[in-house]
Design a protein around this motif. Structure first.
Motif, PDB file in Angstrom:
ATOM      1  N   ASP A   1     -22.419 -30.535  23.927  1.00 35.20           N
ATOM      2  CA  ASP A   1     -21.787 -29.283  23.495  1.00 35.20           C
ATOM      3  C   ASP A   1     -22.852 -28.207  23.385  1.00 35.20           C
ATOM      4  O   ASP A   1     -23.593 -28.145  22.398  1.00 35.20           O
ATOM      5  N   PRO A   2     -22.947 -27.332  24.377  1.00 27.84           N
ATOM      6  CA  PRO A   2     -23.995 -26.309  24.357  1.00 27.84           C
ATOM      7  C   PRO A   2     -23.679 -25.134  23.444  1.00 27.84           C
ATOM      8  O   PRO A   2     -24.522 -24.247  23.273  1.00 27.84           O
ATOM      9  N   ASP A   3     -22.496 -25.114  22.849  1.00 24.43           N
ATOM     10  CA  ASP A   3     -22.067 -23.943  22.075  1.00 24.43           C
ATOM     11  C   ASP A   3     -22.297 -24.088  20.576  1.00 24.43           C
ATOM     12  O   ASP A   3     -21.937 -23.188  19.817  1.00 24.43           O
ATOM     13  N   VAL A   4     -22.874 -25.215  20.142  1.00 28.69           N
ATOM     14  CA  VAL A   4     -23.160 -25.400  18.716  1.00 28.69           C
ATOM     15  C   VAL A   4     -24.665 -25.302  18.517  1.00 28.69           C
ATOM     16  O   VAL A   4     -25.425 -25.266  19.491  1.00 28.69           O
ATOM     17  N   PRO A   5     -25.134 -25.220  17.266  1.00 27.98           N
ATOM     18  CA  PRO A   5     -26.592 -25.169  17.043  1.00 27.98           C
ATOM     19  C   PRO A   5     -27.299 -26.301  17.771  1.00 27.98           C
ATOM     20  O   PRO A   5     -26.770 -27.406  17.916  1.00 27.98           O
ATOM     21  N   GLN A   6     -28.532 -26.037  18.208  1.00 26.60           N
ATOM     22  CA  GLN A   6     -29.230 -26.950  19.111  1.00 26.60           C
ATOM     23  C   GLN A   6     -29.436 -28.344  18.550  1.00 26.60           C
ATOM     24  O   GLN A   6     -29.455 -29.318  19.299  1.00 26.60           O
ATOM     25  N   HIS A   7     -29.610 -28.460  17.233  1.00 23.40           N
ATOM     26  CA  HIS A   7     -29.833 -29.787  16.674  1.00 23.40           C
ATOM     27  C   HIS A   7     -28.536 -30.577  16.583  1.00 23.40           C
ATOM     28  O   HIS A   7     -28.547 -31.755  16.250  1.00 23.40           O
TER      29      HIS A   7
END
Length: 665
Positions: free
Chosen positions: A459-465
């Motif tokens: 999921d590229p749309d949430v915070p990177q961690h």
């Protein structure tokens, strides 16, 4: 962590600290500054009333009836509060003579008399007399028998090491507390990486000091050869370590630490005084070198206090049955018995408690059976057991235990190492499964592995961690390309892996919740507590081009900084095991074990190469047999990866600073 591990010793340390603090010791130290002959008689009266100096003296002789370890725990607590006066010398004298008293003790020829009297030196909290000027003092020194004098030295270094541990602990606590609250540039200084790393290094050193001091006290009630070895490790580690931690404390405190009003310099003074009293570390290192050449190693035994009686007969019978099998049948038998990973839940393990785990380790060692290394399967299977489906557990766990399936790890990427939040490998849902696209690197065994554990972004749309999912990947899948990567050793040991083709549902499956972040990659907290006490590092047995290496100051210096550390690393594991046996979770020593272990492995490999002299520059000449030199150089180069793989040293120090010491992010 202090020297004490058991509940009784933790309570003894806490109550002794509280009592020592009630005497306002630092006020007494400062009040006596202008009086070089001050003996701190009021403090001594309280010490005598409590019997702190005679805890290790038999009750029949008027003492506390405790052990040397009990005495060390109390001395560490008093040193933490910088209790002034002659407690250390009195404790040494009382143990040596077997009766309580404020005795003078000459530790070594030409050294100081530790009697709480004498003149003011660098340590404002104690007074020591010169041995030559103390003709009327009751001493144990030049005129004594060799055995008696040696016992005094061993006792003195043992208890002085306990004080060094107390000093180091105070300095660490003080520096960390200051770093948490002191603000510069609008932020607590503990959030700056340089300060955080300095505090983490102080933690590493303090843990080493404490472990070595603890072991010297533990060994005092055993064989003299073992006690002597433990004491030499303590002398090589504790006093230089306490001085370094004290200096670092002043550095963290900054300007306030350089003022006379702050107490930090008093602890530095005590640390310097202790080091001067016991003598230089390279003298102990020379003895350790000679002992190592003679084959002496520190052997630490864990006393289970009878708690193993209910389980040992069954374990011994099972191990003997396995030992009677042909070598090729033992792995399956160990897996069937749950002995490959006894801390795992049944049916693949035993869900064993720490005592049972330790008994299994002991019995396997007694029978000469070595568990096969699960390698990456040891990381993958706990995750599958905890987060996987029944079908995944059925398919992967037992075959992996039997060695029928080999695993590799697809975590690191060309642009992402310890920072999992920067992962670029993508996983996209397709009909019935996932498509993986990206590159992984530093993948050992990829060319032989059947399956891999892999982290990929879903999921590229949430915070990177977040938005990261844990996958199991069939390494035989179409589209996975494995290319050898040549390392600094010259060998092709790791690989670069690329995946550009969709994987069908049977070749890539997620473990645990999708987009769970990296949490499934962390095994459950019920870790194994297997204890494997290792011998000294290879440096102890290294051959040297010098005909008399033990007489070389260069050799002694190398041993002083390297050889004792390998023993300390083993002691950290033993202390973690003992805490587990007492029903406690791992302490700070388990978290710094990798940091110190890496340092030990790397420095030992460097010492071996240094001992080869110019042979490493002339290797390859026709008249030379350089196989050993080549192996030593390979080891040196190969160990450079240890401070990178599995979390770089710098990242681990960040983690130690934040999670153990509580420093701000």
């Amino acid at each position: 962590m202090s020297i004490g591990i058991t509940d009784e010793h933790v309570e003894l340390a806490a109550s002794t600290r509280k009592w020592a603090a009630s005497l306002a010791p630092l006020t007494a130290v400062r009040a006596a500054e202008g009086d070089p002959d001050a003996r701190f008689d009021d403090v001594w009266g309280a010490i005598e009333e409590m019997g702190v100096h005679a805890i290790g003296v038999p009750e029949a002789a008027g003492g506390g009836g405790g052990t040397v370890l009990d005495q060390a725990v109390a001395l560490e607590a008093c040193a933490h509060e910088l209790l002034p006066g002659g407690l250390l010398g009195a404790a040494v004298g009382s143990l040596v003579r077997g009766v309580p008293g404020r005795h003078a003790v000459q530790v070594r020829p030409g050294g100081a008399v530790w009697d709480g009297g004498g003149t003011l030196g660098i340590d404002l909290s104690a007074r020591h007399a010169d041995a030559d000027a103390a003709a009327t003092a009751a001493t144990v020194g030049p005129g004594s028998s060799g055995g008696e004098a040696d016992r005094v030295r061993l006792t003195a270094v043992t208890l002085a090491a306990a004080e060094a541990s107390g000093v180091a602990r105070w300095c660490l606590d003080t520096a960390v507390e200051h770093a948490r609250v002191r603000e510069q540039f609008g932020r607590p200084i503990g959030s700056f990486q340089a300060v955080k790393h300095l505090c983490a290094e102080m933690l590493e050193t303090a843990e080493a000091v404490t472990a070595a001091a603890w072991d010297a006290a533990c060994a005092a009630d055993g064989h003299t050869e073992q006690w002597s070895y433990a004491v030499d490790v303590a002398q090589a580690v504790c006093f230089d370590g306490a001085v370094e931690v004290a200096k670092s404390c002043i550095q963290v405190l900054g300007g306030i630490g350089f003022t006379f009003e702050h107490d930090a310099h008093l602890y530095l003074r005590r640390a310097l005084s202790l080091r001067s009293l016991v003598g230089p570390s390279d003298v102990a290192a020379a003895r350790l070198t000679a002992a190592a050449v003679a084959g002496v190693r520190r052997r630490v035994e864990v006393d289970l206090g009878g708690h193993d009686e209910h389980v040992r007969p069954q374990v011994r019978a099972t191990v003997e049955r396995v030992a009677a099998l042909p070598d090729e049948a033992r792995r399956a038998a160990l897996a069937e018995a749950g002995y490959l990973a006894p801390h795992w839940p049944a049916p693949h393990g035993l869900g064993a408690d720490p005592v049972t785990q330790l008994v299994i380790d002991q019995e396997l060692a007694r029978a000469g059976i070595e568990r096969p290394d699960l390698v990456i399967a040891g990381w993958a299977l706990p995750t599958i057991l905890q987060h996987g489906t029944d079908a995944q557990r059925e398919r992967f766990v037992r075959p992996s235990l039997l060695g029928e399936l080999l695993w590799c790890q697809l975590f690191s990427e060309p642009g992402s190492g310890s920072d999992l939040a920067s992962l670029r490998t993508r996983a996209t849902r397709v009909d019935g499964g996932w498509s993986l696209s990206g590159q992984k690197v530093w993948t050992s065994m990829a060319e032989r592995a059947d399956w891999a554990i892999c982290l990929a972004r879903t999921d590229p749309d949430v915070p990177q961690h977040q938005g990261i999912t844990y996958f199991l990947v069939d390494m035989r899948s179409p589209g996975i390309e494995v290319r050898p990567l040549r390392e600094i050793t010259g060998r092709r040991s790791s690989t670069r892996c690329s995946s550009t083709t969709s994987s069908c549902p049977t070749t890539a499956s997620s473990v645990g919740p999708v987009t769970a972040g990296g949490s499934p990659a962390r095994p459950w907290p019920t870790n194994g507590w297997q204890w494997r006490a290792r011998g000294s590092a290879r440096a102890s047995n290294a051959r040297s081009p010098s005909p008399q290496p033990a007489s070389s100051r260069w050799w002694r210096h190398g041993s002083a900084t390297r050889s004792p550390l390998s023993t300390v690393c083993s002691l950290l594991g033993v202390r973690t095991t003992l805490r587990a046996l007492g029903g406690h979770g791992p302490g700070a020593e388990s978290s710094v074990a990798k940091l110190l272990g890496v340092r030990s492995r790397q420095s030992a490999a460097e010492l071996v190469v240094e001992l080869q002299g110019d042979a490493i520059a002339t290797a390859g000449a026709p008249d030379r047999d350089d196989e050993g030199v080549a192996a030593d150089v390979w080891e040196l180069l190969n160990t450079r990866c240890l401070s990178i793989a599995g979390g770089t040293t710098q990242i681990l120090r960040n983690v130690a600073g934040e999670r153990i010491l509580g420093l701000p992010r």
